[in-house]
Design a protein around this motif. Sequence first.
Motif, PDB file in Angstrom:
ATOM      1  N   ILE A  55      13.627   8.670   8.671  1.00  0.00           N
ATOM      2  CA  ILE A  55      12.682   8.927   7.659  1.00  0.00           C
ATOM      3  C   ILE A  55      12.806   9.744   7.055  1.00  0.00           C
ATOM      4  O   ILE A  55      12.393   9.470   5.103  1.00  0.00           O
ATOM      5  N   GLU A 114       6.411   7.515   7.353  1.00  0.00           N
ATOM      6  CA  GLU A 114       6.486   7.948   6.303  1.00  0.00           C
ATOM      7  C   GLU A 114       5.323   8.888   5.732  1.00  0.00           C
ATOM      8  O   GLU A 114       5.932   9.801   6.111  1.00  0.00           O
ATOM      9  N   LEU A 143       5.121   3.815   0.831  1.00  0.00           N
ATOM     10  CA  LEU A 143       5.025   4.889   1.634  1.00  0.00           C
ATOM     11  C   LEU A 143       4.534   3.787   2.994  1.00  0.00           C
ATOM     12  O   LEU A 143       3.071   4.009   2.890  1.00  0.00           O
ATOM     13  N   LEU A 172      12.596   9.955   2.337  1.00  0.00           N
ATOM     14  CA  LEU A 172      11.882  10.785   2.176  1.00  0.00           C
ATOM     15  C   LEU A 172      12.491  11.704   0.632  1.00  0.00           C
ATOM     16  O   LEU A 172      12.156  11.526   0.155  1.00  0.00           O
TER      17      LEU A 172
END
Length: 352
Positions: A51, A19, A15, A55
């Motif tokens: 983003i 993020e 990440l 995710l």
Amino acid sequence: MNTVPLEDQLKQFGLSEKEIQTYLTILEHGEAKASTIADDTGVSKRYVYSICEELEERGFVDVDDHIVPTKIQAKPPQEVIEMLSSQLEDIEPVLQQRYSETSSRPQRFDVIKSRVTVIKRLREYIKSAEQELVIAVPEGYLPEVAEQLGAAIDRGVLVLLLISDVDDPEHVLDGIDRPVGSVIRTWQLGMPVLLAVDEQLGIASPAEMVSRANSDDRAIAIVQGQIVPIIASSFLANYWPFAQQHSVVDPVELPTTYRSFRHATLQATLHNKTEATVHVQATAQPVDTDDPFTTLEGTVVETRQGMVEPRTNTIPIEHTIIVETDEGTVSVGGPDSFLEDYEARKVTLERP
């Protein structure tokens, strides 16, 4: 709460800082609009959407764009941990394969000149078996290694045992008071003493080395991951098919996980013979590709093997599980397969 250590840990899963910042903001809210996240993180709402899509694809959040305004919800931490753990488990067989190829165990070729040393090395190598071993030994010297073979069976090791120089197959195990083979075959003819353990340790010896104390013959002990599989293949192709099946273990209780693909194939075969439905979950990779290992799931519909009768493979080294998946029927083999659709590093068999 100090989130610096958590941020460092999340970076290890790939990440980015943005993020991580966005994800931790969503965690604190539990569920939030993109505008709220944008205000808290100081980035544009459009960037928040981008983003959050990343995710969501990684399995950290759920994006509900069926309502207005769009809501982003954090997945329960337990689900995220299970997802990350699963990803680590999927790459474990690849790491293990690479590690095995450069194992710290030194490669070695030893010429053995005495019967005592042959027996000692047989016991030593059998004792170290973790997954599978194939062995051919004369009837008269089976008691010399019976204790070690029995202990291997107790550890869950696949043991393919061929007893040679047999006079009376019905009484070949007289005096042996514990199981010494997953599958046992007998042969009236003499043959070399052969042992291959976990595709790493091997022994090849003329029969006279263990039957005569003053033999001038020589045996060889091998610690070499490229040569030992050749001993196992020779055993399965040149001797095993011509020996008479003596006994076979009962199917084990499921679920059970195997790293020896031959062992998984044997147990799938034994359960199929009882007409039981067996579900398979394999960490597998398409053959002859660099595609990542993924989890392949389905129902066992057939096996191709030559370990137990009736033989169903087309060549002696073929050990294959045919799996019915949601996408269709595929064939799965062990490491370095070339006949099958997939090669597997780990296989779990279970009842549906």
